[in-house]
Design a protein around this motif. Structure first.
Motif, mmCIF file in Angstrom:
data_model
loop_
_atom_site.group_PDB
_atom_site.id
_atom_site.type_symbol
_atom_site.label_atom_id
_atom_site.label_comp_id
_atom_site.label_asym_id
_atom_site.label_seq_id
_atom_site.Cartn_x
_atom_site.Cartn_y
_atom_site.Cartn_z
ATOM 1 N N GLY A 1 0.938 -1.429 0.118
ATOM 2 C CA GLY A 1 -0.069 0.002 0.117
ATOM 3 C C GLY A 1 0.307 1.485 0.025
ATOM 4 O O GLY A 1 0.588 3.032 0.222
ATOM 5 N N HIS A 2 2.527 0.904 0.019
ATOM 6 C CA HIS A 2 2.709 1.904 -0.061
ATOM 7 C C HIS A 2 4.537 2.603 -1.017
ATOM 8 O O HIS A 2 3.838 3.347 -1.825
ATOM 9 C CB HIS A 2 3.691 2.429 1.189
ATOM 10 N N LEU A 3 5.133 1.517 -1.120
ATOM 11 C CA LEU A 3 5.170 1.392 -3.045
ATOM 12 C C LEU A 3 4.999 0.951 -4.041
ATOM 13 O O LEU A 3 4.492 -0.285 -3.948
ATOM 14 C CB LEU A 3 6.727 0.189 -2.101
ATOM 15 N N THR A 4 5.024 1.230 -5.062
ATOM 16 C CA THR A 4 5.005 0.868 -6.332
ATOM 17 C C THR A 4 6.336 1.166 -6.378
ATOM 18 O O THR A 4 6.836 1.623 -6.852
ATOM 19 C CB THR A 4 3.966 2.190 -7.007
ATOM 20 N N TYR B 1 -10.748 7.639 -14.740
ATOM 21 C CA TYR B 1 -9.890 7.566 -13.298
ATOM 22 C C TYR B 1 -10.976 7.907 -12.608
ATOM 23 O O TYR B 1 -12.002 7.812 -12.044
ATOM 24 C CB TYR B 1 -8.819 9.342 -13.486
ATOM 25 N N VAL B 2 -10.240 8.303 -11.116
ATOM 26 C CA VAL B 2 -10.269 8.265 -9.224
ATOM 27 C C VAL B 2 -10.403 8.771 -9.344
ATOM 28 O O VAL B 2 -9.211 10.161 -9.411
ATOM 29 C CB VAL B 2 -10.387 6.608 -8.725
ATOM 30 N N GLU C 1 0.958 16.254 -15.747
ATOM 31 C CA GLU C 1 -0.214 16.448 -15.137
ATOM 32 C C GLU C 1 -1.175 17.402 -16.699
ATOM 33 O O GLU C 1 -0.578 18.214 -17.642
ATOM 34 C CB GLU C 1 -0.912 17.404 -13.677
ATOM 35 N N ILE C 2 -2.328 16.983 -16.151
ATOM 36 C CA ILE C 2 -3.108 17.483 -17.828
ATOM 37 C C ILE C 2 -3.869 18.881 -17.048
ATOM 38 O O ILE C 2 -5.122 18.186 -16.241
ATOM 39 C CB ILE C 2 -3.969 16.861 -19.018
ATOM 40 N N ALA C 3 -4.018 20.288 -17.524
ATOM 41 C CA ALA C 3 -5.062 21.015 -16.557
ATOM 42 C C ALA C 3 -5.462 21.382 -16.910
ATOM 43 O O ALA C 3 -5.765 22.253 -18.282
ATOM 44 C CB ALA C 3 -3.211 22.072 -15.836
ATOM 45 N N ILE C 4 -6.938 21.628 -16.598
ATOM 46 C CA ILE C 4 -8.334 22.215 -17.133
ATOM 47 C C ILE C 4 -8.522 23.502 -16.980
ATOM 48 O O ILE C 4 -9.093 23.317 -15.234
ATOM 49 C CB ILE C 4 -8.988 20.888 -17.105
ATOM 50 N N ARG D 1 -0.889 4.155 -14.586
ATOM 51 C CA ARG D 1 -0.053 4.882 -16.154
ATOM 52 C C ARG D 1 -0.419 6.176 -16.182
ATOM 53 O O ARG D 1 0.761 6.210 -16.929
ATOM 54 C CB ARG D 1 -0.314 3.885 -16.880
ATOM 55 N N GLY D 2 -1.226 6.626 -16.506
ATOM 56 C CA GLY D 2 -1.468 7.715 -17.635
ATOM 57 C C GLY D 2 -1.263 8.978 -16.235
ATOM 58 O O GLY D 2 -1.121 8.965 -14.947
ATOM 59 N N PRO D 3 -1.680 10.139 -17.189
ATOM 60 C CA PRO D 3 -1.253 11.583 -16.692
ATOM 61 C C PRO D 3 -2.265 11.613 -15.999
ATOM 62 O O PRO D 3 -3.267 11.747 -16.055
ATOM 63 C CB PRO D 3 -1.032 12.700 -17.657
#
Length: 219
Positions: A52-55, A127-128, A106-109, A146-148
């Motif tokens: 739950g901490h490491l990817t 997304y969540v 990041e994609i900023a909208i 995986r995605g931005p």
């Protein structure tokens, strides 16, 4: 809740960097098999402390490590990063801040009514909600990692002559000057450094904007 400066001071000597609410490091390897073996050794060494901490992102020539809790980067995560670095050092490997690997996109909208547009983007991307505090401030993230990320910038009035979606490139704080210099040398223009070192606003030759962001100046 740890301050960003405290987090950076704790992990930087270990070869990790704070980027967009998580700490990252990479280890270069000789091939995919070596990368997989290294990742397995880290998981075995850290055991339940990493759950739950490491990817871990395994590539043919490197392993990218990312650590954070649902609540952000905590003392547990700092200790975990230190333990991982010690484990790798014992194997003759070194955790480093890396180059382009250690960054977050990041994609900023821009939106006048964020509550009206946010559900659309959540649904259409799958997304969540971002768990816990982060620099995204109500953003959305790919549940697979995986995605931005997506985040929403509040507008006060319509700006028809300006693009409404731009990119944020979150980089290690000590990488930002070189990244900006490279962008300017490649034909970019610095539009604003008024919010630096949190972010610099740049544009390409046709005015399309991007922000180079760091953790600094946000506490």
């Amino acid at each position: 809740m740890m301050l960003r400066q405290e987090i950076s001071d704790a992990v930087s000597p270990l070869g990790w960097r704070l980027v967009l609410g998580a700490v990252y490091a990479e280890v270069l390897t000789s091939g995919l098999a070596a990368a997989a073996a290294l990742a397995a050794a880290v998981v075995e060494e850290t055991g339940s402390a990493s759950q739950g901490h490491l990817t871990i992102d395994i590539r043919a020539d490197r392993v990218l490590l990312r650590v954070r809790s649902a609540e952000g980067v905590t003392a547990h995560d700092i200790a975990l990063a230190r333990r991982i670095s010690e484990c790798l050092a014992a194997r003759g490997e070194t955790t480093t801040p890396g180059g382009v690997s250690v960054q977050a996109l990041e994609i900023a909208i821009d939106a006048l009514d964020i509550p009206a547009v946010r559900p659309f983007w959540r649904a259409v991307t799958g997304y969540v909600d971002e768990a816990g505090p982060s620099d995204l401030s109500g953003g959305l993230v790919d549940p697979t990692g995986r995605g931005p990320a997506l985040w929403f910038q509040q507008m006060d009035v319509p700006r028809p002559q300006r693009n409404r979606i731009h990119l944020d490139v979150d980089v290690p704080h000590d990488e930002a000057p070189a990244r900006i210099a490279a962008a300017l040398a490649a034909g970019g223009v610095l539009l604003s450094d008024g919010a630096a070192p949190a972010f610099w606003v740049l544009a390409d030759a046709e005015g399309n904007e991007v922000c180079v962001c760091t953790w600094q100046g946000r506490d």
